[in-house]
Write a protein that holds these residues in place. Structure first.
Motif, PDB file in Angstrom:
ATOM      1  N   PHE A 185      19.100  36.302   5.109  1.00 27.42           N
ATOM      2  CA  PHE A 185      18.321  35.254   5.766  1.00 27.42           C
ATOM      3  C   PHE A 185      19.092  33.957   5.960  1.00 27.42           C
ATOM      4  O   PHE A 185      18.540  32.968   6.452  1.00 27.42           O
ATOM      5  N   ASP A 186      20.377  33.967   5.613  1.00 32.37           N
ATOM      6  CA  ASP A 186      21.180  32.753   5.784  1.00 32.37           C
ATOM      7  C   ASP A 186      21.501  32.487   7.249  1.00 32.37           C
ATOM      8  O   ASP A 186      21.821  31.358   7.622  1.00 32.37           O
ATOM      9  N   ASP A 187      21.412  33.508   8.045  1.00 33.25           N
ATOM     10  CA  ASP A 187      21.739  33.373   9.469  1.00 33.25           C
ATOM     11  C   ASP A 187      20.635  34.061  10.288  1.00 33.25           C
ATOM     12  O   ASP A 187      20.259  35.198  10.006  1.00 33.25           O
ATOM     13  N   THR A 188      20.121  33.357  11.285  1.00 30.91           N
ATOM     14  CA  THR A 188      19.008  33.888  12.081  1.00 30.91           C
ATOM     15  C   THR A 188      19.365  35.196  12.754  1.00 30.91           C
ATOM     16  O   THR A 188      18.592  36.160  12.720  1.00 30.91           O
ATOM     17  N   ASP A 189      20.519  35.249  13.392  1.00 35.01           N
ATOM     18  CA  ASP A 189      20.895  36.464  14.104  1.00 35.01           C
ATOM     19  C   ASP A 189      21.044  37.651  13.160  1.00 35.01           C
ATOM     20  O   ASP A 189      20.657  38.786  13.490  1.00 35.01           O
ATOM     21  N   THR A 190      21.580  37.403  11.968  1.00 38.25           N
ATOM     22  CA  THR A 190      21.737  38.478  10.987  1.00 38.25           C
ATOM     23  C   THR A 190      20.388  39.027  10.568  1.00 38.25           C
ATOM     24  O   THR A 190      20.184  40.255  10.499  1.00 38.25           O
ATOM     25  N   ALA A 191      19.450  38.134  10.308  1.00 36.68           N
ATOM     26  CA  ALA A 191      18.110  38.559   9.897  1.00 36.68           C
ATOM     27  C   ALA A 191      17.389  39.286  11.028  1.00 36.68           C
ATOM     28  O   ALA A 191      16.731  40.310  10.809  1.00 36.68           O
ATOM     29  N   TYR A 192      17.508  38.771  12.242  1.00 38.62           N
ATOM     30  CA  TYR A 192      16.844  39.392  13.390  1.00 38.62           C
ATOM     31  C   TYR A 192      17.429  40.778  13.660  1.00 38.62           C
ATOM     32  O   TYR A 192      16.694  41.727  13.945  1.00 38.62           O
ATOM     33  N   ASN A 193      18.725  40.900  13.545  1.00 38.57           N
ATOM     34  CA  ASN A 193      19.370  42.205  13.727  1.00 38.57           C
ATOM     35  C   ASN A 193      18.921  43.193  12.656  1.00 38.57           C
ATOM     36  O   ASN A 193      18.762  44.396  12.928  1.00 38.57           O
ATOM     37  N   ALA A 194      18.724  42.703  11.438  1.00 33.70           N
ATOM     38  CA  ALA A 194      18.238  43.572  10.368  1.00 33.70           C
ATOM     39  C   ALA A 194      16.828  44.058  10.674  1.00 33.70           C
ATOM     40  O   ALA A 194      16.489  45.224  10.427  1.00 33.70           O
ATOM     41  N   LEU A 195      16.005  43.168  11.220  1.00 37.51           N
ATOM     42  CA  LEU A 195      14.655  43.543  11.612  1.00 37.51           C
ATOM     43  C   LEU A 195      14.677  44.652  12.667  1.00 37.51           C
ATOM     44  O   LEU A 195      14.007  45.682  12.531  1.00 37.51           O
ATOM     45  N   THR A 196      15.461  44.452  13.722  1.00 33.44           N
ATOM     46  CA  THR A 196      15.494  45.441  14.801  1.00 33.44           C
ATOM     47  C   THR A 196      16.148  46.752  14.345  1.00 33.44           C
ATOM     48  O   THR A 196      15.762  47.824  14.784  1.00 33.44           O
ATOM     49  N   GLU A 197      17.113  46.656  13.448  1.00 31.44           N
ATOM     50  CA  GLU A 197      17.729  47.874  12.912  1.00 31.44           C
ATOM     51  C   GLU A 197      16.710  48.671  12.109  1.00 31.44           C
ATOM     52  O   GLU A 197      16.688  49.911  12.167  1.00 31.44           O
ATOM     53  N   SER A 198      15.846  47.979  11.373  1.00 32.73           N
ATOM     54  CA  SER A 198      14.827  48.660  10.570  1.00 32.73           C
ATOM     55  C   SER A 198      13.803  49.359  11.456  1.00 32.73           C
ATOM     56  O   SER A 198      13.409  50.503  11.199  1.00 32.73           O
ATOM     57  N   ILE A 199      13.359  48.668  12.506  1.00 33.46           N
ATOM     58  CA  ILE A 199      12.409  49.286  13.426  1.00 33.46           C
ATOM     59  C   ILE A 199      13.039  50.515  14.079  1.00 33.46           C
ATOM     60  O   ILE A 199      12.408  51.572  14.204  1.00 33.46           O
ATOM     61  N   ALA A 200      14.302  50.385  14.486  1.00 37.30           N
ATOM     62  CA  ALA A 200      15.002  51.517  15.098  1.00 37.30           C
ATOM     63  C   ALA A 200      15.129  52.675  14.114  1.00 37.30           C
ATOM     64  O   ALA A 200      15.022  53.849  14.503  1.00 37.30           O
ATOM     65  N   ALA A 201      15.350  52.365  12.840  1.00 38.70           N
ATOM     66  CA  ALA A 201      15.460  53.420  11.823  1.00 38.70           C
ATOM     67  C   ALA A 201      14.147  54.184  11.694  1.00 38.70           C
ATOM     68  O   ALA A 201      14.139  55.411  11.537  1.00 38.70           O
ATOM     69  N   PHE A 202      13.033  53.466  11.772  1.00 35.87           N
ATOM     70  CA  PHE A 202      11.728  54.131  11.736  1.00 35.87           C
ATOM     71  C   PHE A 202      11.528  54.982  12.986  1.00 35.87           C
ATOM     72  O   PHE A 202      11.077  56.134  12.909  1.00 35.87           O
ATOM     73  N   GLU A 203      11.897  54.453  14.139  1.00 41.69           N
ATOM     74  CA  GLU A 203      11.725  55.190  15.391  1.00 41.69           C
ATOM     75  C   GLU A 203      12.650  56.407  15.481  1.00 41.69           C
ATOM     76  O   GLU A 203      12.436  57.283  16.327  1.00 41.69           O
ATOM     77  N   ASP A 204      13.623  56.450  14.609  1.00 39.55           N
ATOM     78  CA  ASP A 204      14.564  57.568  14.613  1.00 39.55           C
ATOM     79  C   ASP A 204      14.160  58.659  13.629  1.00 39.55           C
ATOM     80  O   ASP A 204      14.948  59.543  13.313  1.00 39.55           O
ATOM     81  N   THR A 205      12.924  58.601  13.139  1.00 37.69           N
ATOM     82  CA  THR A 205      12.436  59.619  12.207  1.00 37.69           C
ATOM     83  C   THR A 205      11.675  60.705  12.954  1.00 37.69           C
ATOM     84  O   THR A 205      11.320  60.564  14.125  1.00 37.69           O
ATOM     85  N   ASP A 206      11.377  61.786  12.248  1.00 37.37           N
ATOM     86  CA  ASP A 206      10.649  62.907  12.841  1.00 37.37           C
ATOM     87  C   ASP A 206       9.225  62.536  13.233  1.00 37.37           C
ATOM     88  O   ASP A 206       8.579  63.276  13.996  1.00 37.37           O
ATOM     89  N   THR A 207       8.717  61.414  12.725  1.00 39.05           N
ATOM     90  CA  THR A 207       7.388  60.956  13.123  1.00 39.05           C
ATOM     91  C   THR A 207       7.297  60.836  14.636  1.00 39.05           C
ATOM     92  O   THR A 207       6.262  61.119  15.238  1.00 39.05           O
TER      93      THR A 207
END
Length: 410
Positions: A185-207
């Motif tokens: 959370f020290d850098d906005t872009d880093t935190a935002y990228n982590a958010l989008t990476e997490s959503i993408a990780a969920f969307e990449d599941t068998d669900t």
């Protein structure tokens, strides 16, 4: 099965209501991170309305897990909207929200070639893949970054505002630090990228891609799925025919009989779709506005030869995810098939069955894929019914209860 209820029940039992639309006060860090994998974190983020300006809309609002991951909200007429209503309860887009199901199977956006199967046409050369109708986001993570800060979607003014919403939630703070490091959370872009990476990780599941439809069960060995006398069996034969239809040219990715067929080659074509006049009237577009598809928002594409082209969608769950086309201009699957047929010489489908008048003119008329569209034989009413019945067999098991109970395929 109510996916959202299950998710909420799980969150309540874990004591983390704030992770899915609740919202905690302050930013104190919980002692034990609630989400220990990126996919689990992404699952919560996907359904969190707190990530929109007015706290009314989440990714799951326009990609409802209970409805084939499309937006099934209805308008004042009781019908599913052709385009999605924004977080401000007023804004309307110009395109139909594509299903997020099987989006994880889509290749990254590129310019290349692909082998076609069961087609009389030569192999395809051109733009391929990417997310959204125009491929402007190359990957799932790129796609997840857009709606949050889109003024007519989730409406957040900037990435920093989104990160601030994350910091309201102690469970998010602890989980992000566990998964992405204490300085995330020290850098906005880093935190935002982590958010989008997490959503993408969920969307990449068998669900999102279970591959458990009747068609998949047939490919796995259950030959009883397609009885020789069923309409769906005729529809399957027509779909994969090189002689009688052109379906497989654009909607078959692998050799016939392969597992995990997505029913899209991810090509880009202009198929002559007309303007959705009702949508344009509702969203206030200028009278002279033209959606040029691939060329409109994708900065990688500038050639006029690409005007009016959109990505070929997967046909997975197509029978339960209408309305259809990039702008939702057609409501019924039957209409879509008849629209394709009307390009063929001798077609009896000269009228749009939803309007009772001739098909409206294409929005962009100079780049239509006539070679592909004019390949094949005209369809009878029975042929159309058969294709509809086959397409219904591409429905995931959990959505089969959503299929029309109209007796068409009995």
């Amino acid at each position: 099965m109510n996916w959202q209820l299950i998710l909420m029940t799980g969150l309540l039992s874990a004591g983390v209501l704030t992770g899915c639309g609740g919202g905690s006060s302050g930013s104190s860090e919980s002692a034990t991170p609630t989400f220990t994998t990126k996919a689990a974190l992404g699952e919560s983020l996907f359904s969190d309305v707190n990530l929109s300006l007015n706290r009314t809309q989440a990714c799951s609002t326009c990609h409802n897990p209970d409805a084939g991951f499309v937006d099934n909200r209805t308008g004042s007429d009781g019908l599913v909207r052709a385009t999605s209503l924004g977080d401000d309860s007023a804004s309307l887009g110009d395109r139909n929200a594509p299903s997020a199901a099987y989006a994880n199977q889509t290749p990254e956006f590129s310019n290349g070639t692909r082998t076609r199967f069961n087609s009389q046409q030569s192999d395809y050369s051109g733009y391929l893949g990417g997310q959204f109708h125009d491929g402007r986001a190359s990957t799932l993570q790129d796609q997840a970054a857009g709606p949050l800060v889109n003024s007519i979607e989730m409406g957040m003014p900037d990435k920093a505002s989104v990160v601030d919403r994350l910091l309201e939630n102690a469970d998010y703070v602890a989980s992000f630090k566990l998964l992405y490091g204490d300085t995330v959370f020290d850098d906005t872009d880093t935190a935002y990228n982590a958010l989008t990476e997490s959503i993408a990780a969920f969307e990449d599941t068998d669900t999102f891609a279970p591959f458990d439809s009747k068609y998949d069960r047939y490919i796995a060995g259950d030959t009883s799925i397609y009885d020789p006398l069923d309409k769906a069996t005729l529809g399957k034969a027509l779909f994969f025919s090189q002689q009688f239809t052109n379906c497989a040219t654009c909607h078959q990715l692998k050799s016939q009989g392969s597992a995990k067929e997505t029913f899209s080659g991810y090509e880009y074509h202009n198929i002559g779709v007309p303007v959705n006049a009702d949508v344009r009237a509702d969203n206030g577009s200028a009278d002279d506005y033209v959606d040029t598809g691939l060329q409109t928002n994708n900065t990688a594409v500038t050639a006029d030869s690409e005007r009016g082209k959109y990505k070929v969608p997967s046909l997975r769950n197509v029978a339960v995810t209408g309305p259809y086309m990039h702008n939702g201009v057609f409501r019924d699957l039957d209409t879509v098939i008849r629209f394709y047929d009307h390009f063929l010489t001798g077609s009896t489908n000269s009228l749009n069955p939803e309007t009772g008048v001739a098909w409206a003119d294409p929005e962009v008329s100079d780049t239509i894929s006539t070679t592909e569209l004019q390949d094949g034989s005209t369809l009878t009413d029975d042929d159309v019914d058969a294709l509809v019945c086959f397409l219904r067999t591409l429905t995931d098991a959990r959505y089969e209860s959503l299929l029309p109970d109209d007796g068409l395929c009995d």
